[in-house]
Design a protein around this motif. Structure first.
Motif, PDB file in Angstrom:
ATOM      1  N   LEU A 186      16.785  49.351  22.785  1.00 20.58           N
ATOM      2  CA  LEU A 186      15.636  50.260  22.740  1.00 20.58           C
ATOM      3  C   LEU A 186      14.384  49.685  23.400  1.00 20.58           C
ATOM      4  CD1 LEU A 186      16.006  51.502  19.045  1.00 20.58           C
ATOM      5  CD2 LEU A 186      16.641  52.752  21.117  1.00 20.58           C
ATOM      6  N   GLU A 225      16.359  60.578  20.886  1.00 15.42           N
ATOM      7  CA  GLU A 225      16.253  59.641  22.008  1.00 15.42           C
ATOM      8  C   GLU A 225      16.790  58.265  21.615  1.00 15.42           C
ATOM      9  OE1 GLU A 225      15.337  58.307  25.873  1.00 15.42           O
ATOM     10  OE2 GLU A 225      15.400  60.342  25.045  1.00 15.42           O
ATOM     11  N   GLU A 226      16.411  57.786  20.429  1.00 15.36           N
ATOM     12  CA  GLU A 226      16.880  56.471  19.983  1.00 15.36           C
ATOM     13  C   GLU A 226      18.385  56.446  19.783  1.00 15.36           C
ATOM     14  OE1 GLU A 226      12.909  54.848  17.602  1.00 15.36           O
ATOM     15  OE2 GLU A 226      14.456  55.975  16.522  1.00 15.36           O
ATOM     16  N   LYS A 248      20.325  56.449  23.072  1.00 16.88           N
ATOM     17  CA  LYS A 248      20.367  55.149  23.738  1.00 16.88           C
ATOM     18  C   LYS A 248      21.302  54.180  23.009  1.00 16.88           C
ATOM     19  CE  LYS A 248      15.735  55.362  25.766  1.00 16.88           C
ATOM     20  NZ  LYS A 248      14.346  54.799  25.746  1.00 16.88           N
ATOM     21  N   SER A 276      25.054  52.799  24.502  1.00 19.30           N
ATOM     22  CA  SER A 276      25.349  51.377  24.722  1.00 19.30           C
ATOM     23  C   SER A 276      26.747  51.003  24.250  1.00 19.30           C
ATOM     24  CB  SER A 276      24.318  50.519  23.988  1.00 19.30           C
ATOM     25  OG  SER A 276      24.506  50.541  22.583  1.00 19.30           O
TER      26      SER A 276
END
Length: 363
Positions: free
Chosen positions: A300, A353-354, A357, A361
């Motif tokens: 992040l 959004e967090e 991401k 990953s």
């Protein structure tokens, strides 16, 4: 980010009170309709009297971390109590918007973005259970078993006020204690009676004294009832007891002491029967979480704040099963479990959004 909340509206407008099997199952079917186009297969764990649980499964590669997303389908609102969806510039209002249809929507939205980017979603499964709000008495055994198959778990209960994620939750046990004595006329035959209320009062005090606030341990007799009337020695009494604890050591102490107290002779001639027990184990902060949080900070570009909570969730179950677990990845909101429940639109934006991401990953 311009979020379309129409699918959240569809979820919220289905009454999915835990006791409404039909509604909970409709909520599950709607999530199936949303997730199937993303390539998820599903396994339904059919139940007769409560909603059926469901596991959504993606493709898993060898030597890749296996991620479990955890949520629940049920809410606390019976039909015809609180069923509407509304919004203004800042907030979404409705049953489950933060606990936890809103959390499920965050996970769904992030997965949709990953699918749009990659054409598939891999290494991530989603478990949605139907009875979390009543203690996960059925689903916790399924969750415990499935937890063995994963390397990391993210639970989508509501975020903290400053978007904290949850690293620790108290464990909880619930007991129901029935005391049986003997009725007698309080004026004419006082000594012939066996007073269940008197025994219950003595037991209540002893149970409460198990509390150790310095250790974060509480024992609460939340309900006591019994007796017939003022002129009758009470033949029966009933206690509803809850214990919460922050460590395995305190859990073991309190559970053992409650068992011991339930076998004491508080009044001669009293019979005591007890039911219930451990509902959810302790979720304790640990080194594996610290390593995971450091990984997420790299992804992040900033560290997520953390907090401990006294309330429980299904994160307790996965954590107690040994699966490294973080909770609180839903949106921030307040008024949950009331008709004033709401969730922040800005929080939805941040959390989607967090989570996007973070899950990206793992692809």
């Amino acid at each position: 980010m311009n979020i379309d909340f129409s699918d959240l509206k569809k979820l919220v407008e289905i009454n999915s009170w835990t006791g409404n099997k039909q509604g909970v199952d409709l909520n599950r079917e709607l999530m199936m309709a949303f997730l199937s186009p993303l390539g998820f297969e599903n396994e339904v764990y059919h139940r007769e009297h409560i909603g059926s649980h469901i596991l959504f499964k993606s493709q898993h590669g060898e030597n890749k971390p296996r991620v479990l997303l955890l949520g629940h389908l049920d809410t606390v609102f019976p039909p015809n109590t609180f069923e509407s969806f509304s919004e203004d510039e800042e907030w979404i209002y409705g049953p489950g918007v933060c606990d936890m249809k809103g959390g499920n929507f965050v996970a769904l939205s992030a997965l949709r973005r990953i699918f749009a980017d990659n054409g598939s979603v891999n290494h991530i499964d989603i478990l949605l259970v139907s009875d979390e709000e009543t203690g996960s008495d059925d689903s916790k055994y399924l969750t415990q078993e499935l937890a063995k198959n994963y390397d990391v778990c993210f639970d989508f209960e509501a975020a903290g006020r400053e978007h904290e994620v949850v690293v620790a939750r108290k464990g909880v046990a619930t007991f129901y204690i029935d005391l049986v004595g003997k009725a007698a006329h309080a004026g004419n035959h006082y000594v012939d009676g066996v007073n269940a209320n008197l025994a219950a009062a003595k037991l209540l005090i002893a149970l409460t004294e198990l509390t150790d606030l310095a250790q974060g341990t509480t024992v609460n007799v939340g309900k006591i009832e019994g007796g017939i009337g003022a002129n009758t020695i009470s033949p029966t009494s009933h206690l509803a007891v809850e214990a919460r604890f922050t460590s395995e050591e305190e859990k073991d102490r309190v559970l053992a002491d409650i068992q011991h107290l339930s076998h004491e002779s508080w009044v001669a001639g009293i019979e005591i029967k007890m039911s219930g027990g451990l509902q959810r184990g302790v979720m304790a902060a640990n080194h594996q979480q610290t390593k995971l949080l450091a990984r997420l900070a790299d992804v992040l570009g900033y560290a997520l704040k953390t907090e401990h909570r006294g309330g429980v969730s299904d994160a307790n179950v996965t954590a107690a099963a040994g699966l490294v677990t973080l909770d609180g990845f839903g949106p921030y909101g307040d008024g949950d479990h009331t008709v004033h429940e709401r969730a922040s639109k800005a929080s939805f934006e941040r959390r989607i959004e967090e989570v996007y991401k973070i899950l990206l990953s793992y692809q």
